[in-house]
Scaffold this motif. Structure first.
Motif, PDB file in Angstrom:
ATOM      1  N   GLU A 190       0.831  -1.211   0.000  1.00 58.19           N
ATOM      2  CA  GLU A 190       0.000   0.000   0.000  1.00 58.19           C
ATOM      3  C   GLU A 190       0.863   1.258   0.000  1.00 58.19           C
ATOM      4  O   GLU A 190       0.543   2.250  -0.666  1.00 58.19           O
ATOM      5  CB  GLU A 190      -0.968  -0.030   1.182  1.00 58.19           C
ATOM      6  N   CYS A 191       1.973   1.219   0.710  1.00 57.13           N
ATOM      7  CA  CYS A 191       2.910   2.345   0.695  1.00 57.13           C
ATOM      8  C   CYS A 191       3.489   2.522  -0.712  1.00 57.13           C
ATOM      9  O   CYS A 191       3.597   3.645  -1.207  1.00 57.13           O
ATOM     10  CB  CYS A 191       4.042   2.128   1.700  1.00 57.13           C
ATOM     11  N   ALA A 192       3.852   1.416  -1.348  1.00 58.31           N
ATOM     12  CA  ALA A 192       4.406   1.472  -2.704  1.00 58.31           C
ATOM     13  C   ALA A 192       3.381   2.028  -3.687  1.00 58.31           C
ATOM     14  O   ALA A 192       3.735   2.813  -4.580  1.00 58.31           O
ATOM     15  CB  ALA A 192       4.875   0.088  -3.144  1.00 58.31           C
ATOM     16  N   LEU A 193       2.134   1.642  -3.534  1.00 58.43           N
ATOM     17  CA  LEU A 193       1.061   2.133  -4.396  1.00 58.43           C
ATOM     18  C   LEU A 193       0.952   3.656  -4.314  1.00 58.43           C
ATOM     19  O   LEU A 193       0.928   4.353  -5.337  1.00 58.43           O
ATOM     20  CB  LEU A 193      -0.264   1.476  -3.986  1.00 58.43           C
ATOM     21  N   VAL A 194       0.906   4.182  -3.093  1.00 58.03           N
ATOM     22  CA  VAL A 194       0.811   5.634  -2.899  1.00 58.03           C
ATOM     23  C   VAL A 194       2.074   6.314  -3.418  1.00 58.03           C
ATOM     24  O   VAL A 194       2.000   7.360  -4.078  1.00 58.03           O
ATOM     25  CB  VAL A 194       0.550   5.977  -1.415  1.00 58.03           C
ATOM     26  N   SER A 195       3.232   5.731  -3.168  1.00 58.26           N
ATOM     27  CA  SER A 195       4.496   6.292  -3.647  1.00 58.26           C
ATOM     28  C   SER A 195       4.500   6.404  -5.171  1.00 58.26           C
ATOM     29  O   SER A 195       4.865   7.447  -5.727  1.00 58.26           O
ATOM     30  CB  SER A 195       5.665   5.427  -3.179  1.00 58.26           C
ATOM     31  N   ASP A 196       4.080   5.344  -5.859  1.00 60.44           N
ATOM     32  CA  ASP A 196       4.059   5.347  -7.326  1.00 60.44           C
ATOM     33  C   ASP A 196       3.107   6.407  -7.864  1.00 60.44           C
ATOM     34  O   ASP A 196       3.454   7.149  -8.787  1.00 60.44           O
ATOM     35  CB  ASP A 196       3.651   3.972  -7.866  1.00 60.44           C
ATOM     36  N   GLU A 197       1.912   6.487  -7.297  1.00 61.68           N
ATOM     37  CA  GLU A 197       0.916   7.443  -7.781  1.00 61.68           C
ATOM     38  C   GLU A 197       1.347   8.892  -7.500  1.00 61.68           C
ATOM     39  O   GLU A 197       1.184   9.768  -8.352  1.00 61.68           O
ATOM     40  CB  GLU A 197      -0.446   7.153  -7.171  1.00 61.68           C
ATOM     41  N   LEU A 198       1.905   9.138  -6.328  1.00 59.41           N
ATOM     42  CA  LEU A 198       2.356  10.488  -5.993  1.00 59.41           C
ATOM     43  C   LEU A 198       3.563  10.879  -6.847  1.00 59.41           C
ATOM     44  O   LEU A 198       3.645  12.006  -7.344  1.00 59.41           O
ATOM     45  CB  LEU A 198       2.698  10.601  -4.511  1.00 59.41           C
ATOM     46  N   SER A 199       4.481   9.951  -7.028  1.00 52.04           N
ATOM     47  CA  SER A 199       5.665  10.218  -7.838  1.00 52.04           C
ATOM     48  C   SER A 199       5.264  10.615  -9.261  1.00 52.04           C
ATOM     49  O   SER A 199       5.808  11.570  -9.829  1.00 52.04           O
ATOM     50  CB  SER A 199       6.555   8.976  -7.868  1.00 52.04           C
ATOM     51  N   GLU A 200       4.299   9.925  -9.823  1.00 47.37           N
ATOM     52  CA  GLU A 200       3.819  10.251 -11.164  1.00 47.37           C
ATOM     53  C   GLU A 200       3.214  11.657 -11.203  1.00 47.37           C
ATOM     54  O   GLU A 200       3.479  12.436 -12.125  1.00 47.37           O
ATOM     55  CB  GLU A 200       2.785   9.219 -11.620  1.00 47.37           C
ATOM     56  N   LYS A 201       2.413  11.986 -10.197  1.00 47.59           N
ATOM     57  CA  LYS A 201       1.832  13.328 -10.128  1.00 47.59           C
ATOM     58  C   LYS A 201       2.911  14.404 -10.028  1.00 47.59           C
ATOM     59  O   LYS A 201       2.853  15.424 -10.708  1.00 47.59           O
ATOM     60  CB  LYS A 201       0.886  13.453  -8.921  1.00 47.59           C
ATOM     61  N   LEU A 202       3.885  14.172  -9.154  1.00 48.76           N
ATOM     62  CA  LEU A 202       4.963  15.149  -8.971  1.00 48.76           C
ATOM     63  C   LEU A 202       5.789  15.327 -10.247  1.00 48.76           C
ATOM     64  O   LEU A 202       6.200  16.435 -10.578  1.00 48.76           O
ATOM     65  CB  LEU A 202       5.866  14.739  -7.802  1.00 48.76           C
ATOM     66  N   ASP A 203       6.027  14.226 -10.965  1.00 44.45           N
ATOM     67  CA  ASP A 203       6.817  14.285 -12.195  1.00 44.45           C
ATOM     68  C   ASP A 203       6.125  15.066 -13.301  1.00 44.45           C
ATOM     69  O   ASP A 203       6.776  15.568 -14.211  1.00 44.45           O
ATOM     70  CB  ASP A 203       7.145  12.877 -12.696  1.00 44.45           C
ATOM     71  N   ASN A 204       4.797  15.175 -13.243  1.00 42.03           N
ATOM     72  CA  ASN A 204       4.036  15.837 -14.297  1.00 42.03           C
ATOM     73  C   ASN A 204       3.722  17.302 -14.011  1.00 42.03           C
ATOM     74  O   ASN A 204       3.017  17.937 -14.789  1.00 42.03           O
ATOM     75  CB  ASN A 204       2.734  15.069 -14.568  1.00 42.03           C
ATOM     76  N   ILE A 205       4.244  17.848 -12.922  1.00 41.08           N
ATOM     77  CA  ILE A 205       3.998  19.251 -12.599  1.00 41.08           C
ATOM     78  C   ILE A 205       5.115  20.103 -13.198  1.00 41.08           C
ATOM     79  O   ILE A 205       6.299  19.800 -13.022  1.00 41.08           O
ATOM     80  CB  ILE A 205       3.925  19.476 -11.071  1.00 41.08           C
ATOM     81  N   ASP A 206       4.706  21.146 -13.904  1.00 41.00           N
ATOM     82  CA  ASP A 206       5.675  22.076 -14.482  1.00 41.00           C
ATOM     83  C   ASP A 206       5.259  23.495 -14.141  1.00 41.00           C
ATOM     84  O   ASP A 206       4.127  23.871 -14.455  1.00 41.00           O
ATOM     85  CB  ASP A 206       5.729  21.875 -16.005  1.00 41.00           C
ATOM     86  N   PRO A 207       6.058  24.274 -13.456  1.00 44.16           N
ATOM     87  CA  PRO A 207       7.423  23.969 -13.036  1.00 44.16           C
ATOM     88  C   PRO A 207       7.451  23.026 -11.832  1.00 44.16           C
ATOM     89  O   PRO A 207       6.491  22.939 -11.071  1.00 44.16           O
ATOM     90  CB  PRO A 207       7.993  25.342 -12.665  1.00 44.16           C
ATOM     91  N   ASP A 208       8.558  22.340 -11.699  1.00 49.55           N
ATOM     92  CA  ASP A 208       8.738  21.380 -10.614  1.00 49.55           C
ATOM     93  C   ASP A 208       8.630  22.100  -9.265  1.00 49.55           C
ATOM     94  O   ASP A 208       9.361  23.059  -9.016  1.00 49.55           O
ATOM     95  CB  ASP A 208      10.112  20.723 -10.746  1.00 49.55           C
ATOM     96  N   PRO A 209       7.709  21.653  -8.382  1.00 54.81           N
ATOM     97  CA  PRO A 209       7.553  22.315  -7.076  1.00 54.81           C
ATOM     98  C   PRO A 209       8.707  22.026  -6.111  1.00 54.81           C
ATOM     99  O   PRO A 209       8.857  22.693  -5.098  1.00 54.81           O
ATOM    100  CB  PRO A 209       6.240  21.737  -6.544  1.00 54.81           C
ATOM    101  N   ILE A 210       9.525  21.021  -6.461  1.00 58.00           N
ATOM    102  CA  ILE A 210      10.663  20.661  -5.607  1.00 58.00           C
ATOM    103  C   ILE A 210      11.908  20.641  -6.501  1.00 58.00           C
ATOM    104  O   ILE A 210      12.236  19.608  -7.082  1.00 58.00           O
ATOM    105  CB  ILE A 210      10.448  19.292  -4.918  1.00 58.00           C
ATOM    106  N   PRO A 211      12.589  21.776  -6.615  1.00 56.89           N
ATOM    107  CA  PRO A 211      13.700  21.860  -7.567  1.00 56.89           C
ATOM    108  C   PRO A 211      14.928  21.021  -7.194  1.00 56.89           C
ATOM    109  O   PRO A 211      15.656  20.582  -8.076  1.00 56.89           O
ATOM    110  CB  PRO A 211      14.042  23.351  -7.600  1.00 56.89           C
ATOM    111  N   GLN A 212      15.161  20.793  -5.916  1.00 58.63           N
ATOM    112  CA  GLN A 212      16.336  20.019  -5.530  1.00 58.63           C
ATOM    113  C   GLN A 212      16.025  18.516  -5.599  1.00 58.63           C
ATOM    114  O   GLN A 212      14.880  18.101  -5.551  1.00 58.63           O
ATOM    115  CB  GLN A 212      16.842  20.415  -4.138  1.00 58.63           C
ATOM    116  N   ALA A 213      17.091  17.718  -5.719  1.00 59.35           N
ATOM    117  CA  ALA A 213      16.937  16.265  -5.708  1.00 59.35           C
ATOM    118  C   ALA A 213      16.494  15.827  -4.311  1.00 59.35           C
ATOM    119  O   ALA A 213      16.874  16.425  -3.304  1.00 59.35           O
ATOM    120  CB  ALA A 213      18.263  15.602  -6.066  1.00 59.35           C
ATOM    121  N   TYR A 214      15.654  14.788  -4.248  1.00 57.22           N
ATOM    122  CA  TYR A 214      15.157  14.292  -2.962  1.00 57.22           C
ATOM    123  C   TYR A 214      14.802  12.822  -3.079  1.00 57.22           C
ATOM    124  O   TYR A 214      14.630  12.292  -4.177  1.00 57.22           O
ATOM    125  CB  TYR A 214      13.938  15.100  -2.497  1.00 57.22           C
ATOM    126  N   PHE A 215      14.676  12.184  -1.946  1.00 59.63           N
ATOM    127  CA  PHE A 215      14.210  10.807  -1.866  1.00 59.63           C
ATOM    128  C   PHE A 215      12.774  10.839  -1.378  1.00 59.63           C
ATOM    129  O   PHE A 215      12.468  11.503  -0.386  1.00 59.63           O
ATOM    130  CB  PHE A 215      15.062   9.986  -0.885  1.00 59.63           C
TER     131      PHE A 215
END
Length: 157
Positions: A51-76
């Motif tokens: 379930e954690c992986a599911l949320v991580s995958d869905e959120l990661s996809e959402k974050l990757d599709n935002i322009d401009p990137d709301p988090i400019p620095q690299a992060y985990f």
């Protein structure tokens, strides 16, 4: 970095809601040279790794599709359970914790101490009542909410 937390909370909430989970907390912190975006999710009976992986995958996809990137620095990105010592952040967290063993730390000393552990007896808008063991005697201690810096469930040993 509160802005990152606000943006990610807004993006994550619909994902978490769609799966009938609870968004417990979001933090964006620097540890050493690295930045970590952490989401804590839960549900009755506990959350699984899948379930954690599911949320991580869905959120990661959402974050990757935002322009401009709301988090400019690299992060985990880390999505996990809040664990057995779950933080108490929202009013509902405090209400669910009544009758449970908790750890409270304070901005200013209460009865000469910066922290207490005990059973949370009651919660109001202005104060918490905690049953503590003070030198072998049980005592009810009333603590002003405005003085509570952090609160979490605790494991009694």
């Amino acid at each position: 970095m509160d802005n990152v937390v606000d943006i990610v909370s807004t993006l994550a909430q619909p994902i978490v809601d769609a799966h009938h989970f609870e968004l417990v907390d979001v933090e964006f912190v620097r540890e050493g040279k690295s930045w970590y975006l952490r989401l804590f999710i839960d549900k009755p009976g506990g959350i699984t790794i899948d379930e954690c992986a599911l949320v991580s995958d869905e959120l990661s996809e959402k974050l990757d599709n935002i322009d401009p990137d709301p988090i400019p620095q690299a992060y985990f990105l880390e999505v996990s359970s809040p664990g057995a010592e779950r933080p108490l952040k929202k009013e509902a967290d405090y209400e669910r914790a009544v009758g449970h063993y908790v750890h409270l730390s304070f901005y200013q000393k209460v009865n000469g101490e910066k922290a207490f552990e005990g059973t949370l007896l009651s919660v109001t808008e202005d104060e918490l009542v905690l049953k503590i063991n003070l030198k072998g005697r049980m005592k009810d201690l009333t603590i002003p909410r405005k003085n509570v810096a952090k609160a979490r469930l605790a494991i009694k040993f």
